[in-house]
Design a protein around this motif. Structure first.
Motif, PDB file in Angstrom:
ATOM      1  N   SER A   1       0.816  -1.222   0.000  1.00 16.45           N
ATOM      2  CA  SER A   1       0.000   0.000   0.000  1.00 16.45           C
ATOM      3  C   SER A   1       0.848   1.269   0.000  1.00 16.45           C
ATOM      4  CB  SER A   1      -0.943  -0.001   1.208  1.00 16.45           C
ATOM      5  OG  SER A   1      -0.227  -0.206   2.414  1.00 16.45           O
ATOM      6  N   THR A   2       2.166   1.113   0.075  1.00 17.35           N
ATOM      7  CA  THR A   2       3.081   2.252  -0.021  1.00 17.35           C
ATOM      8  C   THR A   2       3.145   2.733  -1.472  1.00 17.35           C
ATOM      9  OG1 THR A   2       4.443   1.384   1.782  1.00 17.35           O
ATOM     10  CG2 THR A   2       5.479   2.974   0.311  1.00 17.35           C
ATOM     11  N   PRO A   3       3.232   4.029  -1.716  1.00 15.19           N
ATOM     12  CA  PRO A   3       3.407   4.506  -3.101  1.00 15.19           C
ATOM     13  C   PRO A   3       4.600   3.829  -3.758  1.00 15.19           C
ATOM     14  CG  PRO A   3       2.950   6.347  -1.633  1.00 15.19           C
ATOM     15  CD  PRO A   3       3.110   5.148  -0.761  1.00 15.19           C
ATOM     16  N   LYS A   4       4.420   3.301  -4.974  1.00 16.44           N
ATOM     17  CA  LYS A   4       5.425   2.458  -5.609  1.00 16.44           C
ATOM     18  C   LYS A   4       6.576   3.235  -6.240  1.00 16.44           C
ATOM     19  CE  LYS A   4       5.102  -1.586  -6.595  1.00 16.44           C
ATOM     20  NZ  LYS A   4       5.738  -2.783  -5.949  1.00 16.44           N
TER      21      LYS A   4
ATOM     22  N   THR B   1       9.024   6.687  -3.773  1.00 15.71           N
ATOM     23  CA  THR B   1       8.467   6.543  -2.434  1.00 15.71           C
ATOM     24  C   THR B   1       9.073   7.586  -1.504  1.00 15.71           C
ATOM     25  OG1 THR B   1       8.270   4.166  -2.796  1.00 15.71           O
ATOM     26  CG2 THR B   1       8.130   4.938  -0.529  1.00 15.71           C
ATOM     27  N   PRO B   2       8.250   8.423  -0.877  1.00 12.08           N
ATOM     28  CA  PRO B   2       8.798   9.501  -0.049  1.00 12.08           C
ATOM     29  C   PRO B   2       9.356   9.001   1.279  1.00 12.08           C
ATOM     30  CG  PRO B   2       6.396   9.550  -0.010  1.00 12.08           C
ATOM     31  CD  PRO B   2       6.784   8.498  -1.008  1.00 12.08           C
ATOM     32  N   GLN B   3      10.115   9.861   1.936  1.00 14.00           N
ATOM     33  CA  GLN B   3      10.697   9.535   3.235  1.00 14.00           C
ATOM     34  C   GLN B   3       9.617   9.181   4.256  1.00 14.00           C
ATOM     35  OE1 GLN B   3      13.998   9.427   4.342  1.00 14.00           O
ATOM     36  NE2 GLN B   3      13.201   8.797   6.321  1.00 14.00           N
ATOM     37  N   ASP B   4       8.606  10.008   4.349  1.00 16.85           N
ATOM     38  CA  ASP B   4       7.527   9.810   5.325  1.00 16.85           C
ATOM     39  C   ASP B   4       6.271   9.397   4.572  1.00 16.85           C
ATOM     40  OD1 ASP B   4       9.127  10.723   7.586  1.00 16.85           O
ATOM     41  OD2 ASP B   4       8.944  12.718   6.685  1.00 16.85           O
ATOM     42  N   THR B   5       5.856   8.148   4.757  1.00 21.06           N
ATOM     43  CA  THR B   5       4.738   7.612   3.987  1.00 21.06           C
ATOM     44  C   THR B   5       4.129   6.423   4.716  1.00 21.06           C
ATOM     45  OG1 THR B   5       4.095   6.843   1.763  1.00 21.06           O
ATOM     46  CG2 THR B   5       6.177   6.000   2.651  1.00 21.06           C
ATOM     47  N   LEU B   6       3.101   5.844   4.131  1.00 24.26           N
ATOM     48  CA  LEU B   6       2.428   4.690   4.714  1.00 24.26           C
ATOM     49  C   LEU B   6       3.346   3.471   4.696  1.00 24.26           C
ATOM     50  CD1 LEU B   6      -0.317   3.622   5.804  1.00 24.26           C
ATOM     51  CD2 LEU B   6      -0.868   2.990   3.450  1.00 24.26           C
ATOM     52  N   GLN B   7       3.464   2.803   5.836  1.00 22.50           N
ATOM     53  CA  GLN B   7       4.301   1.605   5.957  1.00 22.50           C
ATOM     54  C   GLN B   7       3.468   0.471   6.554  1.00 22.50           C
ATOM     55  OE1 GLN B   7       7.716   4.204   7.818  1.00 22.50           O
ATOM     56  NE2 GLN B   7       8.612   2.220   7.283  1.00 22.50           N
ATOM     57  N   ARG B   8       3.031  -0.441   5.704  1.00 24.80           N
ATOM     58  CA  ARG B   8       2.266  -1.612   6.146  1.00 24.80           C
ATOM     59  C   ARG B   8       2.847  -2.846   5.466  1.00 24.80           C
ATOM     60  NH1 ARG B   8      -0.846  -1.169  10.471  1.00 24.80           N
ATOM     61  NH2 ARG B   8      -2.356  -2.673   9.661  1.00 24.80           N
ATOM     62  N   PRO B   9       4.049  -3.288   5.879  1.00 25.31           N
ATOM     63  CA  PRO B   9       4.703  -4.433   5.230  1.00 25.31           C
ATOM     64  C   PRO B   9       3.936  -5.717   5.477  1.00 25.31           C
ATOM     65  CG  PRO B   9       5.877  -3.835   7.227  1.00 25.31           C
ATOM     66  CD  PRO B   9       4.853  -2.753   6.991  1.00 25.31           C
ATOM     67  N   THR B  10       4.122  -6.667   4.576  1.00 29.50           N
ATOM     68  CA  THR B  10       3.412  -7.953   4.656  1.00 29.50           C
ATOM     69  C   THR B  10       4.370  -9.111   4.897  1.00 29.50           C
ATOM     70  OG1 THR B  10       3.498  -8.085   2.237  1.00 29.50           O
ATOM     71  CG2 THR B  10       1.482  -7.189   3.213  1.00 29.50           C
ATOM     72  N   THR B  11       5.589  -8.809   5.350  1.00 27.21           N
ATOM     73  CA  THR B  11       6.566  -9.845   5.677  1.00 27.21           C
ATOM     74  C   THR B  11       7.030  -9.660   7.116  1.00 27.21           C
ATOM     75  OG1 THR B  11       8.481  -8.520   5.009  1.00 27.21           O
ATOM     76  CG2 THR B  11       7.404  -9.846   3.295  1.00 27.21           C
TER      77      THR B  11
ATOM     78  N   ILE C   1      12.663   4.668  -4.691  1.00 27.09           N
ATOM     79  CA  ILE C   1      12.438   5.500  -3.513  1.00 27.09           C
ATOM     80  C   ILE C   1      13.138   6.843  -3.665  1.00 27.09           C
ATOM     81  CG2 ILE C   1      12.076   3.549  -1.962  1.00 27.09           C
ATOM     82  CD1 ILE C   1      14.920   3.867  -0.972  1.00 27.09           C
ATOM     83  N   ASP C   2      12.658   7.821  -2.923  1.00 22.78           N
ATOM     84  CA  ASP C   2      13.146   9.199  -3.015  1.00 22.78           C
ATOM     85  C   ASP C   2      14.137   9.472  -1.873  1.00 22.78           C
ATOM     86  OD1 ASP C   2      13.550  11.909  -3.175  1.00 22.78           O
ATOM     87  OD2 ASP C   2      11.510  12.470  -2.591  1.00 22.78           O
ATOM     88  N   PRO C   3      15.431   9.706  -2.195  1.00 24.52           N
ATOM     89  CA  PRO C   3      16.436   9.951  -1.149  1.00 24.52           C
ATOM     90  C   PRO C   3      16.665  11.432  -0.845  1.00 24.52           C
ATOM     91  CG  PRO C   3      17.549   9.629  -3.220  1.00 24.52           C
ATOM     92  CD  PRO C   3      16.059   9.598  -3.525  1.00 24.52           C
TER      93      PRO C   3
END
Length: 314
Positions: free
Chosen positions: A121-124, A127-137, A280-282
């Motif tokens: 569900s994280t932007p693919k 990906t910004p520094q601060d964003t939704l983090q819902r890992p599935t592992t 991802i965006d550094p």
């Protein structure tokens, strides 16, 4: 940093980090620790340490006079899916112990997070520094919890915690260690040895990557950065490139024209890869502590093939 203790020193990152730190700070100022001593040629201070043993960790750090803890011990993504309970106990138990020892001895602290901290569900893209983090592992859950723990220890206790979210790391020194992105290491070995490679990651699957020299320099640069400029401190996005298997194959073919790539997708590792960002965006790491890289895909490929050829011929 003057006296540095490293856990997981014989792992994929740790084995090269030790050499980097000793070249920067002196051999006797870096204590390498791991759960066992292998045939790896590590010269200088070394101690056996199970990171779930808090008392021994504390004793080693205190006796060495360490002012910095670099906690690198962890079970990687694919291995963690095979043994999720063991992964939780090792990854979270070891991290908690190292944070506590660092707090008790007032040490500076580093531990890496990963792009595994992101989820489907994280932007693919970017990906910004601060964003939704819902890992599935399980690995991803460990990494998100670890990021939060490091932030907690900074805000609650004032512990100088710092960290980055590493992408896949590519190296000619350490063999692949059970990560989802390890195909991007193994492919170079197979290119030189067999002139062909069968990828367990599907064509078109983009993932962020870095060459190990850039990753090691990023650790040193972050740890030496002015703390007053670090708004985030932990889990900085860092990356050098994003590619999919056919692109790394094309880069290899510039040096080995007969090289061929095929595909036999591993559903477990493919599902993990699909849950991660494409890129991802550094920019936050660049702004806060001057993060930079020296290697793109083609420059990395040329160096990997050169160094691996020497290694394999030896």
């Amino acid at each position: 940093m003057k006296k540095i203790m490293v856990t997981g020193a014989l792992g994929q990152i740790g084995s090269e980090l030790i050499a980097k730190l000793r070249s920067e700070y002196g051999t006797d100022n870096v204590l390498a620790t791991d759960i066992r001593r292998t045939n790896s040629a590590i010269e200088g201070p070394f101690e056996i340490l199970d990171v779930t043993d808090t008392n021994k960790m504390h004793t080693l750090a205190k006796d060495f006079g360490a002012d910095t803890m670099m906690h690198m011990a962890a079970l990687l993504s694919a291995k963690a899916e095979e043994e999720p309970l063991f992964a939780w106990n090792l990854n979270m138990g070891g991290l908690m112990n190292s944070l506590e020892v660092s707090r008790e001895l007032n040490m500076q602290f580093f531990t890496p997070s990963s792009i595994g901290a992101f989820g489907p569900s994280t932007p693919k893209k970017d990906t910004p520094q601060d964003t939704l983090q819902r890992p599935t592992t399980m690995y991803g859950v460990n990494k998100v919890a670890g990021e939060l723990l490091c932030d907690y220890y900074f805000h609650k206790f004032g512990l100088d915690t710092r960290g980055v979210r590493f992408p896949g790391l590519i190296s000619y020194v350490a063999q692949p260690g059970g990560g989802t992105t390890d195909y991007a290491v193994d492919i170079y070995y197979k290119a030189l040895e067999e002139r062909k490679y069968t990828s367990y990651i599907a064509e078109g699957t983009y993932m962020d990557m870095m060459y190990m020299p850039d990753a090691l320099q990023a650790i040193v640069d972050l740890m030496e950065a002015d703390p007053t400029k670090l708004d985030h401190r932990n889990a900085f996005n860092v990356t050098a490139m994003s590619f999919e298997p056919s692109q790394i194959a094309a880069s290899i073919k510039k040096h080995i024209p007969s090289f061929e790539i095929a595909y036999d997708v591993d559903p477990v590792r493919q599902a993990i890869a699909d849950s991660w960002p494409d890129s991802i965006d550094p920019s936050v790491a660049i702004a806060e502590w001057g993060f930079k890289t020296n290697y793109n895909l083609d420059k990395m490929t040329a160096d990997m093939l050169l160094k691996l050829k020497l290694k394999l011929s030896a």
